[in-house]
Write an enzyme that holds these catalytic residues in place. Structure first.
Site, short mmCIF file in Angstrom:
data_model
loop_
_atom_site.label_atom_id
_atom_site.label_comp_id
_atom_site.label_asym_id
_atom_site.label_seq_id
_atom_site.Cartn_x
_atom_site.Cartn_y
_atom_site.Cartn_z
N CYS A 9 50.77 62.03 -4.28
CA CYS A 9 51.46 62.22 -5.91
C CYS A 9 52.71 61.13 -5.57
O CYS A 9 53.07 60.83 -6.14
CB CYS A 9 51.32 63.46 -6.39
N GLU A 25 53.21 69.50 -12.44
CA GLU A 25 53.64 68.71 -11.26
C GLU A 25 52.24 67.70 -11.31
O GLU A 25 51.21 67.69 -10.88
CB GLU A 25 53.10 68.87 -9.91
N1 LIG Z 1 50.18 64.83 -8.73
C1 LIG Z 1 49.45 65.38 -7.66
O1 LIG Z 1 49.91 66.15 -7.09
C2 LIG Z 1 47.69 65.20 -7.74
C3 LIG Z 1 47.20 63.82 -9.01
N2 LIG Z 1 45.79 63.49 -8.34
C4 LIG Z 1 45.33 62.47 -9.16
O2 LIG Z 1 44.05 62.87 -9.57
C5 LIG Z 1 43.19 62.77 -9.61
C6 LIG Z 1 41.45 63.12 -9.14
O3 LIG Z 1 42.07 63.46 -8.35
P1 LIG Z 1 41.19 65.48 -8.81
O4 LIG Z 1 41.27 66.73 -7.32
O5 LIG Z 1 40.12 65.67 -9.59
O6 LIG Z 1 42.60 65.79 -9.95
P2 LIG Z 1 42.06 67.05 -10.21
O7 LIG Z 1 43.04 67.49 -11.92
O8 LIG Z 1 40.94 66.64 -11.59
O9 LIG Z 1 42.04 68.52 -9.88
C7 LIG Z 1 42.98 69.05 -10.03
C8 LIG Z 1 42.73 70.65 -10.09
O10 LIG Z 1 43.07 71.31 -11.54
C9 LIG Z 1 41.06 71.29 -11.47
N3 LIG Z 1 40.55 71.20 -12.26
C10 LIG Z 1 40.08 69.96 -13.55
N4 LIG Z 1 39.53 69.91 -14.09
C11 LIG Z 1 40.10 71.22 -15.17
C12 LIG Z 1 40.30 71.26 -16.40
N5 LIG Z 1 39.41 71.62 -17.50
N6 LIG Z 1 40.75 72.80 -16.53
C13 LIG Z 1 41.95 73.23 -15.51
N7 LIG Z 1 41.38 73.38 -14.01
C14 LIG Z 1 40.72 71.65 -13.43
C15 LIG Z 1 40.16 70.62 -10.17
O11 LIG Z 1 39.37 71.34 -9.80
P3 LIG Z 1 38.19 70.64 -9.15
O12 LIG Z 1 38.64 70.80 -7.31
O13 LIG Z 1 37.22 72.00 -8.85
O14 LIG Z 1 37.99 69.49 -9.55
C16 LIG Z 1 41.68 70.57 -9.18
O15 LIG Z 1 41.86 71.89 -8.36
C17 LIG Z 1 44.00 61.70 -8.30
O16 LIG Z 1 43.30 60.13 -8.01
C18 LIG Z 1 45.01 61.75 -7.98
O17 LIG Z 1 45.23 59.97 -8.81
C19 LIG Z 1 45.38 64.67 -7.54
C20 LIG Z 1 45.33 66.05 -6.99
C21 LIG Z 1 46.72 65.83 -6.34
O1 LIG Z 2 50.91 66.77 -4.70
C1 LIG Z 2 51.41 65.27 -4.24
O2 LIG Z 2 50.77 65.07 -3.19
C2 LIG Z 2 52.67 66.68 -2.48
O3 LIG Z 2 53.40 67.51 -4.18
C3 LIG Z 2 53.46 65.57 -2.00
S1 LIG Z 2 54.68 66.47 -0.91
O4 LIG Z 2 55.04 67.26 -1.82
O5 LIG Z 2 53.44 66.43 -0.07
O6 LIG Z 2 55.37 65.07 -0.74
#
Ligand SMILES: NC(=O)C1=CN([C@@H]2O[C@H](COP(=O)(O)OP(=O)(O)OC[C@H]3O[C@@H](n4cnc5c(N)ncnc54)[C@H](OP(=O)(O)O)[C@@H]3O)[C@@H](O)[C@H]2O)C=CC1
Ligand SMILES: O=C(O)[C@H](O)CS(=O)(=O)O
Length: 489
Positions: free
Chosen positions: A296, A262
């Site tokens: 996201c 996701e």
């Molecule tokens: N689709 C979604 O739901 C999400 C999208 N994002 C996007 O990602 C960008 C950065 O956010 P961020 O939180 O840094 O997201 P990341 O993808 O960097 O982090 C998400 C998770 O992955 C972990 N992680 C980071 N690097 C690795 C690796 N090499 N191997 C395994 N796990 C890893 C992080 O650990 P740690 O927390 O210790 O860094 C965290 O638990 C946001 O600006 C946004 O654009 C972020 C969150 C959710």
């Molecule tokens: O990662 C996210 O931003 C969540 O999936 C959004 S939601 O599921 O709460 O809409």
């Protein structure tokens, strides 16, 4: 019991766990501890166990040993344990919401909503456990019978982000545990307390030892490598950025591991000139500013048709100007802090890029006077496809307004991205609704609504927004393997 500045806020301070939950045992981190801070104040909330790769391997092995017995219990038995867990989460909703707001920053009302949303996956899959149905297919020869079984995939490794510290875990562990799998979770380093509180309640609900591990760890990459290289892990499920998703997919390829991803989004939010404008403004605010834009599926680009552009921009500006920025624990807060300084820099980068290429700030446009990672909700007009915000996920309170004329043009612009998670549009004309819904290249389309999240629907993206679906009956398939049994009778 752990003492923390949070303790005095909670009815049940024992929900604040700082040790790791390793296959049913509370253990210290072999890597020491790391700080968890409140993004609104910078205050240290707790020192949490820092789990190592070796401890992760231990959790995987204990999960492997426990999984077969868990899978052998009846579906109803698994369901009853999950229902007890759901009940405990809802009974402790207020405390869990305060823990979440303290470590993630979202307003308490949103945190309460996330606890309920997260719990709904435990409730939903407690029921789905009883509906994992196989098939009997007519034999291809007179003496053959074809049986299709659905069996749990085994040990699941999970990595989740900070933005939805509870729901992103339960959206995965709910179907996995219901299916009869064991689940080893590494929560984001910014928000481990919400995840550990889930383990406290799972233990109280009677989830057997070995089935769940919640492993806080500062070494995200190392834990990810363990999940990808450990032959006992048969499934990896990740929510986070597309960049990290690519890294994990490359690592998981060596074991041909089943993966759910996701990932990032870049949602277009389109307002046609026949839209209910007030409803579109309400929808845009809910979609853009939920969790301060740190979701996201939030509106990353807002496209408004010529005939209603100025009216929409003014209505949106007036409503957003009235939103209150502050500590999520304070009554009436609409927008909390951003999670880190890096998040603020990303908003500033997209803003400065847009302004340098001709966009106009009509609201906000700078860090909030509260300082820290608080940021003024910002709206800019005159945004065009050549600006960074049209291609990159902002993940903050930044609403860029694009103007468009023709429906085919806006569909082309909306689809002009590597992402494909969520898209939204407001319109009344029925043929337009069908045409646009079908033409948008996204896994999720909201029509006349800005909020699409529910455990009852298949959530997930196409293109580089991910693989697989979470939620609905589709979500449990991610944790099952099909077995074809050819019987000669
Ligand atoms: N689709 C979604 O739901 C999400 C999208 N994002 C996007 O990602 C960008 C950065 O956010 P961020 O939180 O840094 O997201 P990341 O993808 O960097 O982090 C998400 C998770 O992955 C972990 N992680 C980071 N690097 C690795 C690796 N090499 N191997 C395994 N796990 C890893 C992080 O650990 P740690 O927390 O210790 O860094 C965290 O638990 C946001 O600006 C946004 O654009 C972020 C969150 C959710
Ligand atoms: O990662 C996210 O931003 C969540 O999936 C959004 S939601 O599921 O709460 O809409």
């Amino acid at each position: 019991m752990t003492t923390s500045p949070l303790s005095e806020l909670l009815a049940d301070p024992s929900l604040i766990a700082t040790q790791a939950y390793l296959a049913g045992d509370w253990v210290d981190g072999a890597g020491g501890q790391f700080e968890v801070t409140n993004p609104a104040t910078g205050e240290v909330l707790a020192m949490v166990a820092d789990v190592t790769r070796e401890q992760t391997a231990e959790a995987v092995e204990k999960g492997r040993l426990a999984q077969k017995e868990w899978a052998a219990r009846t579906a109803k038995d698994r369901s009853n344990v999950m229902r007890a867990w759901f009940n405990l989460i809802m009974e402790n909703q207020e405390d869990l919401a305060k823990i979440m707001t303290a470590e993630q920053g979202k307003p308490l009302a949103e945190a309460r909503g996330e606890i309920s949303y997260g719990a709904s996956f435990i409730e939903f899959y407690a029921e789905e456990a009883k509906r994992i149905l196989g098939e009997i297919i007519p034999g291809h020869q007179p003496d053959k019978r074809i049986h299709v079984l659905k069996q749990p995939i085994g040990v699941v490794g999970s990595i989740t982000p900070w933005n939805f510290p509870t729901a992103m875990i339960t959206r995965k562990c709910g179907p996995a545990i219901a299916a009869g799998c064991s689940f080893v979770a590494r929560p984001a380093s910014e928000t481990p307390l919400s995840a550990l509180a889930l383990a406290v309640l799972a233990e109280r609900a009677g989830l057997p030892k070995g089935i769940l591990s919640i492993l806080p760890a500062s070494d995200a990459a190392g834990i990810g490598q363990e999940f990808c290289e450990n032959p006992s892990v048969r499934k990896l499920t990740f929510t986070g950025s597309t960049g990290v998703g690519r890294i994990l997919l490359r690592q998981a390829a060596d074991q041909v591991m089943k993966c759910s991803m996701e990932l990032g989004g870049n949602a277009p939010f389109i307002v046609f000139d026949d839209a209910d404008l007030d409803a579109a403004v309400e929808g845009a605010i809910a979609c853009k500013f939920r969790n301060n834009g740190q979701t996201c599926v939030c509106a990353n680009r807002i496209y408004v048709q010529d005939g209603v552009y100025d009216a929409f921009a003014e209505k949106l500006r007036a409503k957003v100007a009235a939103m209150k920025v502050g500590n999520g624990l304070e009554d009436g807060t609409d927008l909390g802090p951003l999670i880190t300084e890096k998040a603020v820099e990303k908003v500033e980068d997209h803003l400065q890029d847009a302004v340098s290429k001709g966009a106009t700030v009509i609201l906000g446009g700078k860090p909030h006077e509260k300082g820290g990672t608080f940021y003024e909700p910002t709206i800019v007009t005159g945004v065009t496809q050549d600006m960074k915000v049209s291609k990159e996920e902002t993940f903050g309170p930044f609403a860029p307004l694009f103007r468009f004329g023709d429906v085919d043009d806006v569909i082309e612009m909306a689809n002009d991205t590597v992402f494909g998670l969520a898209a939204y549009f407001y319109a009344k004309d029925l043929s337009r609704v069908h045409k646009v819904s079908e033409a948008l290249e996204y896994g999720i389309v909201g029509v006349n609504t800005g909020i699409i999240s529910t455990e009852q629907a298949p959530f997930g993206g196409v293109k580089q927004s991910g693989l697989g679906r979470e939620g609905s009956h589709h979500g449990i398939e991610e944790y099952l393997e099909l077995k074809y049994v050819c019987l000669s009778v």
